[in-house]
Enzyme design. Structure first.
Site, PDB file in Angstrom:
ATOM      1  N   LYS A 122       0.862  -1.185   0.000  1.00 14.04           N
ATOM      2  CA  LYS A 122       0.000   0.000   0.000  1.00 14.04           C
ATOM      3  C   LYS A 122       0.891   1.226   0.000  1.00 14.04           C
ATOM      4  CE  LYS A 122      -4.442   1.189   0.323  1.00 14.04           C
ATOM      5  NZ  LYS A 122      -5.671   0.519  -0.104  1.00 14.04           N
ATOM      6  N   ASP A 162      -7.092   4.546  -4.248  1.00 19.02           N
ATOM      7  CA  ASP A 162      -7.720   4.408  -2.925  1.00 19.02           C
ATOM      8  C   ASP A 162      -8.298   5.795  -2.640  1.00 19.02           C
ATOM      9  OD1 ASP A 162      -7.900   2.489  -0.423  1.00 19.02           O
ATOM     10  OD2 ASP A 162      -7.332   4.406   0.423  1.00 19.02           O
TER      11      ASP A 162
END
Ligand code: NDP
Length: 449
Positions: A122, A162
């Site tokens: 991430k 995201d």
């Protein structure tokens, strides 16, 4: 196990969200560790909670007034036992290393559940695209990629979107990567259709979460038909969660953003949802404008003095938290339970605090944790990678059918793992155990690396 959690807390005391995510997984997998002495001998918990690589870098850029701005960039490459690192980029003022580590950690188990070959990672930045011009966002994305490009690649690490990273940002990031590497390759997912994106990728997280909810209800002889639903957020996940709930006959009553929420007692229909998409994706406006457009809705601004979020105080059958982490606390959970909620399905990552999760489980609410319920997004990213490798693009129905099958399979896997380890019906235990076991097998096969 307690020692490991204490060690993690002592080592990085400020990374609260990471501690929270680790604690939940470690508690769930205790019965697995009890049965497998090798896992303990091989220090699996210590290894799986330590990222393989952490990148932090300066992102300098110039704003429209000619002022130099400096943000911080992150990429946490958590675990590559199952495939190249895969996970989104978040651009939001609240981003810090602890948040990116928690997201990367969750991503490892989520990707494992999809059955596709993807490790977990991430990234992101404390840059906030809200209120910035397109040119400012482009300059920031170019600067961000001028460091990140060294560390990613279609067989190494494949980022996606995201919070704060949608089609516009993915376009600017991809353009800069292509220029720097002089290669057109599937290094990012969530790309536009015309240049390598997959049909259904924008819809995938929201649709997938609703398919998961429908499956939970189906196994109990029920459906979403006529169910009142509370949805939080109004970004990508919230919009397509709302769209699929409407298609399956449910009624969505709320949407929110970080400034407040709207409650529309008449329900959000297709036309109103089209308005929200235009408002949020094109005009980049605030959800408060919905109440100005539709008098059936009431807008309530965020009140920071409250110990709860009034959005979750409305009576409804189902809750779909789709904004951010820790947005349902114990007080909210109690309100939902008192109002007769039957199902909570997490579109967001870790939106429910641990005390709130306990309340849902104690009251036997159908509760689907994000790492299972929102895995549809990364699953279709995996399908986008497959299409890029083959230089093909599959029709909409084919991708949607695959997404449905993947969500059904994750649902079944969670229930089977929960049953096998003595916690029948508990999707938290099931998701953590099933995701964990697969990654651990791969790690053991690959030796001490
Ligand atoms: P978007 O940026 O499209 O939308 C985020 C929404 O949540 C916006 O309405 C935003 O409001 C709101 N929000 C963000 N931060 C906060 C906050 N601190 N408090 C209250 N509201 C907030 O992001 P996504 O829809 O893509 O992501 C939403 C959630 O889903 C995240 O938890 C993400 O990690 C998760 N997720 C997303 C996936 C994807 O494919 N996009 C895949 C799997 C999970 P505002 O505009 O005011 O900031």
């Amino acid at each position: 196990m307690d020692t490991i959690i204490d060690e993690i807390r002592d080592r990085d005391p400020e990374q609260h969200e990471f501690h929270q995510a680790v604690q939940e997984v470690v508690e769930s997998v205790k019965p697995v560790l009890d049965r497998n002495i090798e896992y303990r001998q091989q220090a699996i918990l210590r290894r799986i909670t330590e990222p393989e690589r952490v990148l932090m870098f300066r992102v300098p850029w110039m704003d429209d007034d000619g002022q130099v701005q400096v943000n911080r960039g992150f990429r946490v490459e958590m675990n590559s036992a199952l495939g190249p690192y895969k996970g989104g980029l978040r651009f939001h003022a609240s981003v810090n290393l602890g948040i990116i580590k928690f997201l990367a950690f969750e991503q490892v188990f989520k990707n494992s559940l999809t059955t596709l070959s993807m490790g977990g990672g991430k990234g992101g930045s404390d840059f906030d695209p809200k209120g910035k011009s397109d040119n400012e966002v482009m300059r920031f994305c170019q600067s961000f990629m001028s460091e990140l490009y060294r560390h990613i690649g279609p067989n190494t690490d494949v980022p996606a979107g995201d919070i704060g990273v949608g089609a516009r940002e993915i376009g600017y990031l991809f353009g800069m990567y292509k220029r720097l590497k002089n290669e057109f390759t599937g290094v990012l997912t969530g790309k536009s259709l015309a240049w390598g994106g997959s049909l259904i990728r924008p819809e995938a997280t929201g649709y997938g979460a609703v398919y998961f909810a429908a499956e939970m209800l189906h196994t109990r002889g029920d459906s979403l038909e006529n169910k009142g639903c509370l949805v939080s957020g109004s970004g990508n996940v919230a919009q397509f969660t709302t769209e699929k709930i409407i298609q399956l006959g449910g009624r969505v009553l709320t949407l929110s953003d970080s400034s407040g929420y709207i409650f529309d007692e008449q329900g959000i229909d297709r036309k109103k949802l089209d308005y929200v998409k235009e408002l949020k994706n094109i005009r980049r406006g605030r959800i408060s404008e919905y109440a100005e457009q539709y008098p059936s809705a009431v807008y309530t601004p965020v009140n920071p003095t409250l110990d709860h979020n009034p959005l979750w105080g409305h009576k409804a059958d189902c809750g779909f938290p789709s904004a951010t982490q820790n947005e349902i606390n114990g007080v909210d959970a109690q309100h939902l339970v008192d109002n007769g909620v039957r199902l909570i399905c997490e579109g967001a990552n870790m939106p429910t605090t641990p005390d709130a999760v306990d309340i849902f489980l104690d009251h036997r609410i159908c509760y689907a944790p994000g790492k299972a319920a929102n895995a549809g997004g990364v699953a279709v990213s995996g399908l986008e990678m497959a299409q890029n490798s083959m230089r093909l693009s599959w029709p909409r129905k084919e991708v949607d059918d695959r997404l449905k099958q993947i969500m059904k399979s994750i649902h079944r896997t969670c229930l089977e793992a929960a049953e096998e380890y003595g916690n029948p019906g508990n999707y938290v235990a099931g998701a953590n155990i099933a995701g964990f076991v697969k990654v651990v097998h791969a790690m053991l096969d690959q030796g001490l690396v």
